[in-house]
Design an enzyme around this catalytic site. Sequence first.
Site, PDB file in Angstrom:
ATOM      1  N   LEU A  14      -8.373   1.125  14.325  1.00  0.00           N
ATOM      2  CA  LEU A  14      -8.576   0.929  15.761  1.00  0.00           C
ATOM      3  C   LEU A  14      -9.848   1.586  16.301  1.00  0.00           C
ATOM      4  O   LEU A  14     -10.664   0.907  16.939  1.00  0.00           O
ATOM      5  CB  LEU A  14      -7.345   1.458  16.517  1.00  0.00           C
ATOM      6  CG  LEU A  14      -7.404   1.321  18.035  1.00  0.00           C
ATOM      7  CD1 LEU A  14      -7.480  -0.144  18.445  1.00  0.00           C
ATOM      8  CD2 LEU A  14      -6.200   1.998  18.685  1.00  0.00           C
ATOM      9  N   TYR A  69       0.842  -1.201   0.000  1.00  0.00           N
ATOM     10  CA  TYR A  69       0.000   0.000   0.000  1.00  0.00           C
ATOM     11  C   TYR A  69       0.880   1.255   0.000  1.00  0.00           C
ATOM     12  O   TYR A  69       0.744   2.142  -0.846  1.00  0.00           O
ATOM     13  CB  TYR A  69      -0.931  -0.024   1.217  1.00  0.00           C
ATOM     14  CG  TYR A  69      -1.614   1.294   1.484  1.00  0.00           C
ATOM     15  CD1 TYR A  69      -2.573   1.787   0.605  1.00  0.00           C
ATOM     16  CD2 TYR A  69      -1.292   2.057   2.606  1.00  0.00           C
ATOM     17  CE1 TYR A  69      -3.191   3.008   0.850  1.00  0.00           C
ATOM     18  CE2 TYR A  69      -1.905   3.270   2.849  1.00  0.00           C
ATOM     19  CZ  TYR A  69      -2.850   3.737   1.978  1.00  0.00           C
ATOM     20  OH  TYR A  69      -3.451   4.944   2.202  1.00  0.00           O
ATOM     21  N   PHE A 107      -3.141  -5.419  19.515  1.00  0.00           N
ATOM     22  CA  PHE A 107      -2.097  -6.095  18.743  1.00  0.00           C
ATOM     23  C   PHE A 107      -0.715  -5.779  19.313  1.00  0.00           C
ATOM     24  O   PHE A 107      -0.027  -4.890  18.840  1.00  0.00           O
ATOM     25  CB  PHE A 107      -2.174  -5.702  17.270  1.00  0.00           C
ATOM     26  CG  PHE A 107      -3.418  -6.168  16.558  1.00  0.00           C
ATOM     27  CD1 PHE A 107      -4.021  -7.379  16.882  1.00  0.00           C
ATOM     28  CD2 PHE A 107      -3.993  -5.403  15.548  1.00  0.00           C
ATOM     29  CE1 PHE A 107      -5.158  -7.818  16.220  1.00  0.00           C
ATOM     30  CE2 PHE A 107      -5.125  -5.837  14.873  1.00  0.00           C
ATOM     31  CZ  PHE A 107      -5.720  -7.050  15.216  1.00  0.00           C
TER      32      PHE A 107
HETATM   33  N1  UFG Z   1      -4.783  -2.020  16.476  1.00  0.00           N
HETATM   34  C1  UFG Z   1      -5.100  -2.903  17.490  1.00  0.00           C
HETATM   35  N2  UFG Z   1      -6.230  -3.642  17.364  1.00  0.00           N
HETATM   36  C2  UFG Z   1      -7.057  -3.560  16.287  1.00  0.00           C
HETATM   37  C3  UFG Z   1      -6.732  -2.644  15.256  1.00  0.00           C
HETATM   38  C4  UFG Z   1      -5.579  -1.881  15.391  1.00  0.00           C
HETATM   39  O1  UFG Z   1      -4.386  -3.029  18.476  1.00  0.00           O
HETATM   40  O2  UFG Z   1      -8.046  -4.284  16.233  1.00  0.00           O
HETATM   41  C5  UFG Z   1      -3.580  -1.200  16.619  1.00  0.00           C
HETATM   42  C6  UFG Z   1      -2.610  -1.374  15.466  1.00  0.00           C
HETATM   43  O3  UFG Z   1      -1.787  -2.480  15.675  1.00  0.00           O
HETATM   44  C7  UFG Z   1      -1.886  -0.023  15.480  1.00  0.00           C
HETATM   45  C8  UFG Z   1      -2.949   0.949  15.985  1.00  0.00           C
HETATM   46  O4  UFG Z   1      -3.952   0.158  16.600  1.00  0.00           O
HETATM   47  O5  UFG Z   1      -0.851  -0.071  16.410  1.00  0.00           O
HETATM   48  C9  UFG Z   1      -3.584   1.746  14.867  1.00  0.00           C
HETATM   49  O6  UFG Z   1      -3.984   0.824  13.862  1.00  0.00           O
HETATM   50  P1  UFG Z   1      -4.889   1.251  12.621  1.00  0.00           P
HETATM   51  O7  UFG Z   1      -5.139   0.024  11.814  1.00  0.00           O
HETATM   52  O8  UFG Z   1      -6.043   2.041  13.098  1.00  0.00           O
HETATM   53  O9  UFG Z   1      -3.957   2.246  11.823  1.00  0.00           O
HETATM   54  P2  UFG Z   1      -2.480   2.014  11.277  1.00  0.00           P
HETATM   55  O10 UFG Z   1      -1.589   2.823  12.150  1.00  0.00           O
HETATM   56  O11 UFG Z   1      -2.127   0.607  11.079  1.00  0.00           O
HETATM   57  O12 UFG Z   1      -2.669   2.578   9.815  1.00  0.00           O
HETATM   58  C10 UFG Z   1      -2.602   3.939   9.540  1.00  0.00           C
HETATM   59  C11 UFG Z   1      -3.470   4.262   8.357  1.00  0.00           C
HETATM   60  C12 UFG Z   1      -3.005   3.484   7.159  1.00  0.00           C
HETATM   61  C13 UFG Z   1      -1.586   3.788   6.922  1.00  0.00           C
HETATM   62  C14 UFG Z   1      -0.779   3.518   8.160  1.00  0.00           C
HETATM   63  C15 UFG Z   1       0.632   3.910   8.030  1.00  0.00           C
HETATM   64  O13 UFG Z   1      -4.781   3.946   8.671  1.00  0.00           O
HETATM   65  O14 UFG Z   1      -3.771   3.846   6.046  1.00  0.00           O
HETATM   66  O15 UFG Z   1      -1.300   4.246   9.243  1.00  0.00           O
HETATM   67  O16 UFG Z   1       1.441   3.007   8.706  1.00  0.00           O
HETATM   68  F1  UFG Z   1      -1.099   3.010   5.931  1.00  0.00           F
END
Ligand code: UFG
Length: 328
Positions: free
Chosen positions: A193, A146, A211
Amino acid sequence: MTDEPTKTLKLMVTGGAGYVGSVCAARLIEAGHDVTVVDDLSTGHADAVHPDATFVEGDAAEVAGRLLGDGFDGVLHFAAKSLVGESMTDPAKYWEGNVLTSLRLLEAMRDHGTKRLVFSSTAATYGEPESSPIPETAPTQPTNTYGATKLAIDHAITSFSRAHGIAAVSLRYFNVAGAYGSFGERHTTETHLIPLVLQVATGDRERIQIFGDDYPTSDGTAIRDYIHVVDLADAHLLALRHAADGEHRIYNLGSGTGFSVLEVIEACRRTTGHEIPAAVAPRRAGDPSVLVASSERAGDELGWKPERTDLDGIVADAWTFTQSRQNV
Ligand code: UFG
């Protein structure tokens, strides 16, 4: 272009039926611009298209090729595939849906002489950061497909803006959250999240999985920079105003403050009044421990300053939106 801040612009908003695109379309319309939303509704929702927008259902590049000749001043390009996990298992969908579509869109802009572009880039272009907060000068080493596709598009935009005089801005979003009235986050496949935690509050999900609790952070859970979608949308209006012919500018958009997964869950408990059961699960592959933006450049050059930085306030807006969708 900086001398025409109040001029009504005729704008194409690709992905305007999605989360960020719909909020941005609403703010553009409220600012007096003439907005055409283009969305294939693969992940967007027809009822998220602002009632005062013209709506064209279809592929962003195909519609741009057909319609940009009708005197559009600019394009805001949100349409994209954006599931990090899926990008690793089905990369073709991302190289095609993100990179090829954007390339065709740039070609349409070149062919029709469309001179302004604001593109949704991402913090995922940086990958695992070497230091925090992350400035735009940080190395771009995406750890997932992505992020790699968004970075490839950023490079293509640089070439096109130089060659064809396009005034282009890429905005690298950190963790977008919150809602704007009836416009909010409602992905069929939800991975983020805050909406997942709120699904536990509504009873649609039994518990939230944390996570990883062994990250090198104060409480062991991963830290992210949550930026309110309205502050984010307003940066697009500023980007349109400050874009300069033949230049491609890149700005990080975050609040500059990090919150851990546990802090987010606590904020959701406070805001909703629900207990929200949580269970620790293994780390999610590819998740960096800390992602916090330095948005100094956006402050200095665009005059952007996020105003809705209180985490409880961000969650409260998302919660109001989530509840409003409960009985739809
Ligand atoms: N998390 C959990 N449990 C869940 C979902 C998420 O603990 O059920 C944690 C993830 O591991 C992370 C944090 O919550 O540490 C935030 O996760 P998100 O999925 O909400 O967001 P991300 O940080 O993974 O993703 C964001 C954007 C993406 C982008 C990314 C860049 O939403 O589009 O940042 O790394 F690619």
